[in-house]
Design a protein around this motif. Structure first.
Motif, PDB file in Angstrom:
ATOM      1  N   LEU A  87       6.549   3.980  -1.138  1.00 56.64           N
ATOM      2  CA  LEU A  87       7.129   5.182  -1.203  1.00 56.64           C
ATOM      3  C   LEU A  87       8.458   5.251  -0.289  1.00 56.64           C
ATOM      4  O   LEU A  87       9.565   5.559  -0.707  1.00 56.64           O
ATOM      5  CB  LEU A  87       6.281   6.571  -1.271  1.00 56.64           C
ATOM      6  CG  LEU A  87       7.260   7.823  -1.208  1.00 56.64           C
ATOM      7  CD1 LEU A  87       7.692   7.822  -2.917  1.00 56.64           C
ATOM      8  CD2 LEU A  87       6.273   8.921  -0.824  1.00 56.64           C
ATOM      9  N   ASP A  88       8.145   4.684   0.874  1.00 51.32           N
ATOM     10  CA  ASP A  88       9.307   4.952   1.889  1.00 51.32           C
ATOM     11  C   ASP A  88      10.467   4.237   1.561  1.00 51.32           C
ATOM     12  O   ASP A  88      11.668   4.310   1.376  1.00 51.32           O
ATOM     13  CB  ASP A  88       8.932   4.720   3.211  1.00 51.32           C
ATOM     14  CG  ASP A  88       8.148   3.347   3.250  1.00 51.32           C
ATOM     15  OD1 ASP A  88       7.861   2.664   2.254  1.00 51.32           O
ATOM     16  OD2 ASP A  88       7.768   2.790   4.717  1.00 51.32           O
ATOM     17  N   ARG A  89      10.177   2.790   1.051  1.00 49.06           N
ATOM     18  CA  ARG A  89      11.082   2.003   0.554  1.00 49.06           C
ATOM     19  C   ARG A  89      11.990   2.674  -0.823  1.00 49.06           C
ATOM     20  O   ARG A  89      13.286   2.379  -0.644  1.00 49.06           O
ATOM     21  CB  ARG A  89      10.737   0.647  -0.105  1.00 49.06           C
ATOM     22  CG  ARG A  89       9.749  -0.130   0.978  1.00 49.06           C
ATOM     23  CD  ARG A  89      10.568  -0.796   1.692  1.00 49.06           C
ATOM     24  NE  ARG A  89       9.587  -1.775   2.800  1.00 49.06           N
ATOM     25  CZ  ARG A  89       9.157  -1.255   3.869  1.00 49.06           C
ATOM     26  NH1 ARG A  89       9.338  -0.252   4.425  1.00 49.06           N
ATOM     27  NH2 ARG A  89       8.242  -2.135   4.779  1.00 49.06           N
ATOM     28  N   TRP A  90      11.310   3.219  -1.506  1.00 48.18           N
ATOM     29  CA  TRP A  90      11.696   4.117  -2.805  1.00 48.18           C
ATOM     30  C   TRP A  90      12.733   4.778  -2.160  1.00 48.18           C
ATOM     31  O   TRP A  90      13.941   5.097  -2.470  1.00 48.18           O
ATOM     32  CB  TRP A  90      10.711   4.620  -3.466  1.00 48.18           C
ATOM     33  CG  TRP A  90      11.077   5.198  -4.780  1.00 48.18           C
ATOM     34  CD1 TRP A  90      11.863   4.493  -6.128  1.00 48.18           C
ATOM     35  CD2 TRP A  90      11.156   6.398  -5.449  1.00 48.18           C
ATOM     36  NE1 TRP A  90      11.808   5.197  -7.024  1.00 48.18           N
ATOM     37  CE2 TRP A  90      11.684   6.530  -6.676  1.00 48.18           C
ATOM     38  CE3 TRP A  90      10.726   7.500  -4.750  1.00 48.18           C
ATOM     39  CZ2 TRP A  90      11.659   7.669  -7.365  1.00 48.18           C
ATOM     40  CZ3 TRP A  90      10.830   8.756  -5.238  1.00 48.18           C
ATOM     41  CH2 TRP A  90      11.198   8.862  -6.822  1.00 48.18           C
ATOM     42  N   LEU A  91      12.391   5.793  -1.247  1.00 48.76           N
ATOM     43  CA  LEU A  91      13.350   6.874  -0.692  1.00 48.76           C
ATOM     44  C   LEU A  91      14.465   6.269  -0.023  1.00 48.76           C
ATOM     45  O   LEU A  91      15.432   6.794  -0.076  1.00 48.76           O
ATOM     46  CB  LEU A  91      12.243   7.897   0.170  1.00 48.76           C
ATOM     47  CG  LEU A  91      11.218   8.530  -0.412  1.00 48.76           C
ATOM     48  CD1 LEU A  91      10.462   9.292   0.813  1.00 48.76           C
ATOM     49  CD2 LEU A  91      11.552   9.486  -1.544  1.00 48.76           C
ATOM     50  N   PHE A  92      14.302   5.192   0.787  1.00 49.19           N
ATOM     51  CA  PHE A  92      15.428   4.570   1.486  1.00 49.19           C
ATOM     52  C   PHE A  92      16.382   4.183   0.249  1.00 49.19           C
ATOM     53  O   PHE A  92      17.823   4.485   0.449  1.00 49.19           O
ATOM     54  CB  PHE A  92      14.785   3.416   2.339  1.00 49.19           C
ATOM     55  CG  PHE A  92      14.461   3.838   3.764  1.00 49.19           C
ATOM     56  CD1 PHE A  92      13.620   4.783   3.865  1.00 49.19           C
ATOM     57  CD2 PHE A  92      15.466   3.254   4.678  1.00 49.19           C
ATOM     58  CE1 PHE A  92      13.241   5.190   5.292  1.00 49.19           C
ATOM     59  CE2 PHE A  92      14.786   3.612   6.051  1.00 49.19           C
ATOM     60  CZ  PHE A  92      14.196   4.355   6.248  1.00 49.19           C
ATOM     61  N   SER A  93      15.900   3.591  -0.448  1.00 47.17           N
ATOM     62  CA  SER A  93      17.085   3.248  -1.652  1.00 47.17           C
ATOM     63  C   SER A  93      17.751   4.187  -2.466  1.00 47.17           C
ATOM     64  O   SER A  93      18.924   4.153  -2.551  1.00 47.17           O
ATOM     65  CB  SER A  93      16.125   2.220  -2.686  1.00 47.17           C
ATOM     66  OG  SER A  93      15.371   2.965  -3.520  1.00 47.17           O
ATOM     67  N   ILE A  94      17.177   5.441  -2.830  1.00 45.44           N
ATOM     68  CA  ILE A  94      17.681   6.590  -3.224  1.00 45.44           C
ATOM     69  C   ILE A  94      18.708   6.946  -2.078  1.00 45.44           C
ATOM     70  O   ILE A  94      19.822   7.186  -2.591  1.00 45.44           O
ATOM     71  CB  ILE A  94      16.768   7.694  -3.404  1.00 45.44           C
ATOM     72  CG1 ILE A  94      15.690   7.428  -4.713  1.00 45.44           C
ATOM     73  CG2 ILE A  94      17.303   9.121  -3.871  1.00 45.44           C
ATOM     74  CD1 ILE A  94      14.684   8.272  -4.790  1.00 45.44           C
ATOM     75  N   VAL A 131       0.738  -1.268   0.073  1.00 42.75           N
ATOM     76  CA  VAL A 131      -0.127   0.115  -0.092  1.00 42.75           C
ATOM     77  C   VAL A 131       0.818   1.201   0.099  1.00 42.75           C
ATOM     78  O   VAL A 131       1.803   1.281   0.363  1.00 42.75           O
ATOM     79  CB  VAL A 131      -0.945  -0.043   1.264  1.00 42.75           C
ATOM     80  CG1 VAL A 131      -2.063  -1.071   1.165  1.00 42.75           C
ATOM     81  CG2 VAL A 131       0.049  -0.038   2.506  1.00 42.75           C
ATOM     82  N   PRO A 132       0.503   2.519  -0.664  1.00 45.59           N
ATOM     83  CA  PRO A 132       1.227   3.444  -0.487  1.00 45.59           C
ATOM     84  C   PRO A 132       1.409   3.996   0.934  1.00 45.59           C
ATOM     85  O   PRO A 132       0.637   4.050   1.623  1.00 45.59           O
ATOM     86  CB  PRO A 132       0.479   4.577  -1.193  1.00 45.59           C
ATOM     87  CG  PRO A 132      -0.837   3.812  -1.861  1.00 45.59           C
ATOM     88  CD  PRO A 132      -0.843   2.576  -1.209  1.00 45.59           C
ATOM     89  N   ALA A 133       2.729   4.145   1.074  1.00 41.75           N
ATOM     90  CA  ALA A 133       3.096   4.277   2.591  1.00 41.75           C
ATOM     91  C   ALA A 133       2.826   5.897   2.864  1.00 41.75           C
ATOM     92  O   ALA A 133       2.983   6.220   4.125  1.00 41.75           O
ATOM     93  CB  ALA A 133       4.430   4.157   2.875  1.00 41.75           C
ATOM     94  N   GLN A 146       9.765   8.411 -12.030  1.00 41.88           N
ATOM     95  CA  GLN A 146       9.894   7.142 -11.940  1.00 41.88           C
ATOM     96  C   GLN A 146       9.419   6.250 -10.898  1.00 41.88           C
ATOM     97  O   GLN A 146       9.758   5.248 -10.818  1.00 41.88           O
ATOM     98  CB  GLN A 146      11.792   7.091 -11.817  1.00 41.88           C
ATOM     99  CG  GLN A 146      12.257   7.541 -13.149  1.00 41.88           C
ATOM    100  CD  GLN A 146      13.759   7.641 -12.869  1.00 41.88           C
ATOM    101  OE1 GLN A 146      14.451   6.853 -12.141  1.00 41.88           O
ATOM    102  NE2 GLN A 146      14.318   8.438 -13.673  1.00 41.88           N
ATOM    103  N   PHE A 147       8.839   7.013  -9.756  1.00 41.57           N
ATOM    104  CA  PHE A 147       8.282   6.146  -8.917  1.00 41.57           C
ATOM    105  C   PHE A 147       6.983   5.418  -9.328  1.00 41.57           C
ATOM    106  O   PHE A 147       6.069   6.237  -9.752  1.00 41.57           O
ATOM    107  CB  PHE A 147       7.634   7.275  -7.629  1.00 41.57           C
ATOM    108  CG  PHE A 147       6.996   6.619  -6.580  1.00 41.57           C
ATOM    109  CD1 PHE A 147       7.486   5.337  -5.814  1.00 41.57           C
ATOM    110  CD2 PHE A 147       5.824   6.962  -6.424  1.00 41.57           C
ATOM    111  CE1 PHE A 147       7.013   5.035  -4.823  1.00 41.57           C
ATOM    112  CE2 PHE A 147       5.028   6.182  -5.278  1.00 41.57           C
ATOM    113  CZ  PHE A 147       5.436   5.183  -4.714  1.00 41.57           C
ATOM    114  N   ALA A 148       6.877   4.241  -9.040  1.00 45.26           N
ATOM    115  CA  ALA A 148       5.558   3.509  -9.498  1.00 45.26           C
ATOM    116  C   ALA A 148       4.571   3.606  -8.501  1.00 45.26           C
ATOM    117  O   ALA A 148       4.678   3.082  -7.130  1.00 45.26           O
ATOM    118  CB  ALA A 148       5.970   1.990  -9.589  1.00 45.26           C
ATOM    119  N   PRO A 149       3.296   4.140  -8.795  1.00 45.81           N
ATOM    120  CA  PRO A 149       2.500   4.339  -7.924  1.00 45.81           C
ATOM    121  C   PRO A 149       1.980   2.992  -7.354  1.00 45.81           C
ATOM    122  O   PRO A 149       1.845   2.058  -8.205  1.00 45.81           O
ATOM    123  CB  PRO A 149       1.336   4.997  -8.591  1.00 45.81           C
ATOM    124  CG  PRO A 149       1.903   5.798  -9.891  1.00 45.81           C
ATOM    125  CD  PRO A 149       3.239   4.810 -10.205  1.00 45.81           C
ATOM    126  N   GLY A 150       1.591   2.934  -6.067  1.00 46.57           N
ATOM    127  CA  GLY A 150       1.061   1.600  -5.675  1.00 46.57           C
ATOM    128  C   GLY A 150       2.277   0.993  -4.862  1.00 46.57           C
ATOM    129  O   GLY A 150       1.977  -0.016  -4.222  1.00 46.57           O
TER     130      GLY A 150
END
Lengths: 268, 219
Positions: B104-111, B24-26, B97-101
């Motif tokens: 988001l927190d994981r994406w930010l952490f990886s960046i 789920v979107p965080a 580049q962020f895939a909705p759904g």
């Protein structure tokens, strides 16, 4: 021949994965069976289990230590996307510009604290021509939309100016940098060639973007001079500690008048 | 008894990693931007802007968690500030580049992690600044009142004293509570490597924790 799984299943990796609930039921059962039948495995599991520490509790206080307000301000300072469409003249794409911005920050992160003090003068060409060129290019990407039309938040501006001033070693307040006929929008830190660059933005009377940019410079005081860059008028000057430039779309006379005011206030 | 992580993996086919978190979107939309984004028709540019606003809201929500991760990586508060700032810039730049759904927190952490790894850390090493001991920089005072706090502080220091590769996986798996697979994806390493790092870290923590104090405290 021994079953390769026999060794693997009793490895620390598997036992830890067992403790972490990361195994499928089949593997879990195998390990449960091993624990019952093999004392060495049971002992090892007990040992590893002693590292099941209250990790969350240990790290939660760190969340409170985070400089939330400062981080919020840093986030707020990052410019909204610059509309790409109408601004092709400069040849800078938004992507390229943002990539450069990231580069500046990365350089800033590494260099900031070590080199900034040492290298307080810009190593551009003699009169600091380079940084003005970069600023002008940057400003040519701005539209009135970039700076937003929302209500002015004086508290936020005061904080931004204080932060920028602190980085540059200047006392900055909304009153001091206010310009007649223009609306103060925001202040933020950028970097040029590893040097801190303060940018204070305005919308002029015609709702066109305008900016006062400041870098530390030890090249000595220099009387105001003017130039024309990217369709904007620039007045630049320096004192013993800083170099300044005011850039905008207003007439040269107006820009000069405003820069006179700033020069008086900011040297005081 | 070192084991090759790849061996572990190949021997463990049929190994199903639990997915502990629903996709789920965080981020909530509560903090969504000041301007209304309820636009009827969106051009590409507008869609990008809307997306950036969502990323901005998500960033705002996760700032303290990102900062904490940056402290775990860098051991230094000022570097953490800069890392979070660079993460914000990069995330906004790559908003589309962020895939909705997805989280988001994981994406930010990886960046944040990739900026640390590829830009900040390597530069600092090249500049010969080296790294400071965990104890030297992590002066997280306060929290001295109760025994629980003293203990929590000890745990913090023990984890922070682990080598970077180990404390990163410990932090992500046990503090941020990511599954092994999520840790592996975030760090872009094989699950087997996650497992061997966790095993090594826990053996080390267990040895220093002493089994007497901790008996039966696993959950």
């Amino acid at each position: 021949m021994t079953d390769p799984n026999r060794e693997t299943i009793r490895s620390d990796e598997m036992l830890v994965a067992f403790l972490d609930g990361e195994l499928d039921s089949n593997t879990r059962e195998q390990i449960e069976h091993l624990i019952e039948s093999d004392d060495a495995v049971a002992e090892r599991l007990r040992f590893l289990m002693s590292s099941s520490l209250p990790f969350r509790d240990a790290f939660d206080p760190l969340l409170d230590k985070a400089p939330k307000a400062k981080l919020e301000a840093l986030l707020a300072e990052i410019s909204p996307p610059v509309p790409v469409v109408a601004e092709q003249t400069s040849g800078w794409t938004r992507r390229g510009f943002l990539a450069a911005a990231v580069g500046f920050i990365a350089v800033g992160v590494a260099v900031d604290r070590t080199f900034l003090g040492v290298q307080s003068s810009l190593h551009a060409d003699q009169d600091g021509n380079d940084w003005r060129s970069v600023v002008a290019q940057y400003m040519s990407l701005y539209t009135s939309d970039t700076l937003g039309r929302g209500p002015v938040d004086v508290a936020a501006q005061t904080q931004q100016l204080r932060d920028v001033g602190a980085k540059l070693g200047l006392s900055l307040t909304p009153e001091r940098v206010q310009l007649p006929g223009a609306t103060l929008k925001r202040a933020q830190m950028l970097a040029y060639d590893g040097n801190a660059l303060g940018q204070i933005t305005y919308l002029d009377a015609m709702q066109q973007p305008m900016a006062l940019c400041i870098v530390q410079s030890s090249k000595g005081a220099k009387a105001p001079d003017s130039e024309h860059r990217h369709g904007m008028n620039v007045v630049y000057w320096s004192n013993d500690t800083h170099a300044f430039m005011l850039i905008g779309h207003e007439s040269l006379d107006d820009i000069k008048a405003m820069s006179d005011r700033l020069r008086q206030v900011l040297t005081a | 008894m070192k084991r090759d992580p790849q061996m572990t993996m190949t021997n463990q086919t049929g190994f199903i990693m639990s997915v502990a978190y629903p996709a789920v979107p965080a981020y909530s939309r509560a903090k969504r931007s000041r301007e209304s984004s309820d636009r009827v028709s969106r051009s590409d540019a507008e869609a990008t802007i809307a997306n950036e606003q969502e990323i901005r809201a998500g960033l705002s929500q996760h700032l303290t968690r990102l900062w904490r991760y940056a402290v775990v990586l860098s051991h230094q508060r000022d570097v953490a500030d800069d890392l979070v700032q660079a993460t914000c810039v990069r995330a906004l730049e790559r908003a589309n580049q962020f895939a909705p759904g997805t989280r988001l927190d994981r994406w930010l952490f990886s960046i944040l992690h990739s900026i640390w790894l590829n830009e900040v850390r390597s530069r600092r090493v090249r500049m010969g600044q080296g790294f400071v001991d965990a104890d030297e920089t992590l002066v997280f005072d306060g929290a001295r009142d109760t025994e629980t706090h003293i203990f929590a502080n000890q745990v913090l220091h023990q984890v922070q004293a682990l080598p970077e590769a180990q404390r990163t996986v410990v932090f992500l798996a046990y503090v941020e509570e990511l599954s092994y697979r999520e840790v592996a994806e975030l760090l872009e390493i094989p699950i087997g490597t996650v497992m061997s790092r966790l095993a090594a870290a826990r053996a080390k923590l267990a040895a220093s924790a002493g089994s007497d104090k901790m008996e039966g405290s696993a959950s």
